[in-house]
Design a protein around this motif. Sequence first.
Motif, short mmCIF file in Angstrom:
data_model
loop_
_atom_site.label_atom_id
_atom_site.label_comp_id
_atom_site.label_asym_id
_atom_site.label_seq_id
_atom_site.Cartn_x
_atom_site.Cartn_y
_atom_site.Cartn_z
N ALA A 140 1.05 -1.24 -0.24
CA ALA A 140 0.11 0.16 -0.03
C ALA A 140 0.82 1.29 -0.04
O ALA A 140 0.43 2.42 -0.90
N ASP A 141 1.82 1.29 0.87
CA ASP A 141 2.91 2.70 0.90
C ASP A 141 3.69 2.46 -0.45
O ASP A 141 3.64 3.53 -0.75
N ILE A 142 3.75 1.34 -1.40
CA ILE A 142 4.54 1.41 -2.41
C ILE A 142 3.68 2.19 -3.51
O ILE A 142 4.14 3.11 -4.33
N VAL A 143 2.48 1.69 -3.59
CA VAL A 143 1.43 2.02 -4.53
C VAL A 143 1.43 3.73 -4.59
O VAL A 143 1.00 4.39 -5.26
N ALA A 144 1.10 4.22 -3.04
CA ALA A 144 0.75 5.68 -2.92
C ALA A 144 2.09 6.39 -2.71
O ALA A 144 1.93 7.73 -2.95
N ASP A 145 3.23 5.84 -3.17
CA ASP A 145 4.45 6.81 -3.05
C ASP A 145 4.64 7.61 -4.14
O ASP A 145 4.77 7.10 -5.11
N ASP A 173 -10.85 -8.55 -19.74
CA ASP A 173 -12.04 -8.29 -19.88
C ASP A 173 -12.45 -6.55 -19.64
O ASP A 173 -13.46 -6.34 -19.40
N GLY A 174 -11.39 -5.79 -19.80
CA GLY A 174 -11.37 -4.53 -19.71
C GLY A 174 -11.25 -3.78 -18.32
O GLY A 174 -11.27 -2.56 -17.95
N THR A 175 -10.97 -4.69 -17.40
CA THR A 175 -10.78 -4.14 -15.80
C THR A 175 -9.23 -3.66 -15.89
O THR A 175 -8.36 -4.02 -16.32
N ALA A 176 -9.46 -2.18 -15.31
CA ALA A 176 -8.14 -1.54 -15.13
C ALA A 176 -7.46 -2.35 -13.93
O ALA A 176 -8.20 -2.38 -12.84
N VAL A 177 -6.25 -2.13 -13.88
CA VAL A 177 -5.10 -2.37 -12.82
C VAL A 177 -4.03 -2.06 -12.95
O VAL A 177 -3.55 -1.69 -14.10
N LYS A 178 -3.43 -1.65 -11.85
CA LYS A 178 -2.06 -1.20 -11.70
C LYS A 178 -1.07 -2.36 -11.84
O LYS A 178 -1.19 -3.59 -11.17
N MET A 179 0.14 -2.21 -12.31
CA MET A 179 1.21 -3.15 -12.59
C MET A 179 2.46 -2.52 -12.27
O MET A 179 2.63 -1.42 -12.46
N PRO A 180 3.63 -3.38 -12.05
CA PRO A 180 4.98 -2.84 -11.57
C PRO A 180 5.55 -2.26 -12.94
O PRO A 180 5.05 -2.66 -14.16
N GLY A 181 6.30 -1.16 -12.93
CA GLY A 181 6.67 -0.66 -14.11
C GLY A 181 8.18 -1.36 -14.46
O GLY A 181 8.28 -2.67 -14.14
N ILE A 182 8.98 -0.82 -15.39
CA ILE A 182 10.11 -1.59 -16.08
C ILE A 182 11.49 -1.24 -15.49
O ILE A 182 11.56 0.13 -15.32
N VAL A 183 12.25 -2.02 -15.17
CA VAL A 183 13.76 -2.00 -14.59
C VAL A 183 14.44 -2.51 -15.41
O VAL A 183 14.23 -3.74 -15.81
N TYR A 211 7.82 6.44 -6.55
CA TYR A 211 7.46 5.62 -7.42
C TYR A 211 6.69 5.73 -8.64
O TYR A 211 6.96 5.37 -9.67
N GLN A 212 5.77 6.67 -8.27
CA GLN A 212 4.94 7.20 -9.39
C GLN A 212 5.65 8.03 -10.49
O GLN A 212 5.53 8.01 -11.77
N ALA A 213 6.47 9.03 -9.75
CA ALA A 213 7.40 9.72 -10.76
C ALA A 213 8.17 9.09 -11.57
O ALA A 213 8.63 9.59 -12.81
N ARG A 214 8.79 7.80 -11.10
CA ARG A 214 9.86 6.91 -11.81
C ARG A 214 9.05 6.04 -12.57
O ARG A 214 9.62 5.08 -13.36
N GLY A 215 7.63 6.15 -12.81
CA GLY A 215 6.99 5.15 -13.82
C GLY A 215 6.97 3.81 -13.48
O GLY A 215 7.02 2.91 -14.11
N MET A 216 7.03 3.56 -12.20
CA MET A 216 7.13 1.96 -11.44
C MET A 216 5.87 1.50 -11.05
O MET A 216 5.65 0.37 -10.64
N ILE A 217 4.81 2.30 -11.11
CA ILE A 217 3.43 2.04 -10.73
C ILE A 217 2.60 2.48 -12.19
O ILE A 217 2.51 3.59 -12.64
N VAL A 218 2.29 1.29 -13.18
CA VAL A 218 1.95 1.85 -14.40
C VAL A 218 0.41 1.32 -14.74
O VAL A 218 0.16 0.14 -14.05
N PRO A 219 -0.53 1.94 -15.25
CA PRO A 219 -1.86 1.53 -15.47
C PRO A 219 -2.12 0.50 -16.63
O PRO A 219 -1.10 0.21 -17.63
N ALA A 220 -2.69 -0.80 -16.64
CA ALA A 220 -2.96 -1.67 -17.43
C ALA A 220 -4.34 -2.23 -17.58
O ALA A 220 -5.38 -1.57 -16.78
#
Length: 397
Positions: free
Chosen positions: A321-326, A342-352, A329-338
């Motif tokens: 929960a801390d990671i996703v809200a940080d 079935d069309g469900t939106a979900v967050k996924m880890p970014g690329i390293v 992490y968001q500024a570095r593109g480490m939490i990306v939308p996917a």
Amino acid sequence: MSGPLNGIRVIEIGTLIAAPFAARLLAEFGAEVIKIEAPDDGDPIRKWRKLHQGTSLWWYLQSRNKKSVCVNLKSPDGIAVIKRLVAEADVLIENLRPGALEKLGLGWDVLHELNPKLTMVRISGYGQTGPYRDRPGFGAIGEAMGGIRYTTGEMNGVPARTGISLGDSLASLHAVIGTLMSLLRVKTGQGEGQVVDVSLVESVFNLMESLVPEYDLLGHVRERSGGALPGIAPSNTYPTEDGGFVVIAGNSNPIFKRLMQVIGRPDLAEHPDFQHNDGRAAQCELLDAAIAAWSSRHSMEEVLVALEAAEVPAGRIYSVADIVADPHYQARGMIVPAELPDGTAVKMPGIVPKLSDTPGEVRWQGPTLGEHTQAVLAGLGLSEAEIARLRAEGAVQ
């Protein structure tokens, strides 16, 4: 497709974690990864951990950017399909037990003759040679025999594990390193393809720092030490007034002095015994007690603000929960939308890692079983009638 590995074709014959994770990393940077799956059920990871409408969320991450081709490896026609794929591939990644591919007629000698430029990456519990080669090996066993489990956990407590498949993932990273080195050799004309032999045990062991020479020369066996970093002080996990825990690493000489000033112990900063790490490590309990006495009188926020101002490395222990809200992490593109099928939106880890000119990208999430069989076989030059025959005979799905 784009990326630094654009034009590289990878065949993945693997399940679960080690080989698939390595292939995923290559796929994220532009390689065309063709994942061979068994008919009917496919990779077991499709049903591992938490599911969404019957499919693992881990699957969508682990197999993103891959093409799923269902081939029956018990069928002679299925083996023929694999050989046609290998003939046009740069890399084959597999994590079957040693000897399994040889029994199918897909051993190194056969594939190398078919495609001399092929790099064959083989991930197994113990490696392709040695007295343990035929034993079944999972990542957990690699962690146990590689040394990391013995050194993990509370002092005098039961050896602990991390909450992830660390042994498998370390093998995956070593596999990617070996793959890139072999590809460089081939692409620069220095030689033919080769076997990259990756052991789960050795991949863990490779991270164990000075464990062996300490034992050999000094007879020292590194034991479990909880949140501390053995022989490097001060570096530990400390309590805060509001019930949290903060990791503080004050183990370089100038950082140690700054840390002692922050906690109100200039006497320790200037003490002759503590001017270098060896002296601090010899009395790490005293230093840890002093730091804990300070941190436990302050809130997490107060501790972090004070240490950041003094340029002392510190961080609270994050949950997901801390990671996703940080915001970092968001500024570095480490939490990306996917988006799931079935069309469900979900967050996924970014690329390293982050490449400035040829960054990795997510082109699609893990495919449905056999989603790309028709297209890949057609790309090999098989006619629709040939593909229909293979499907009817159970060679592909």
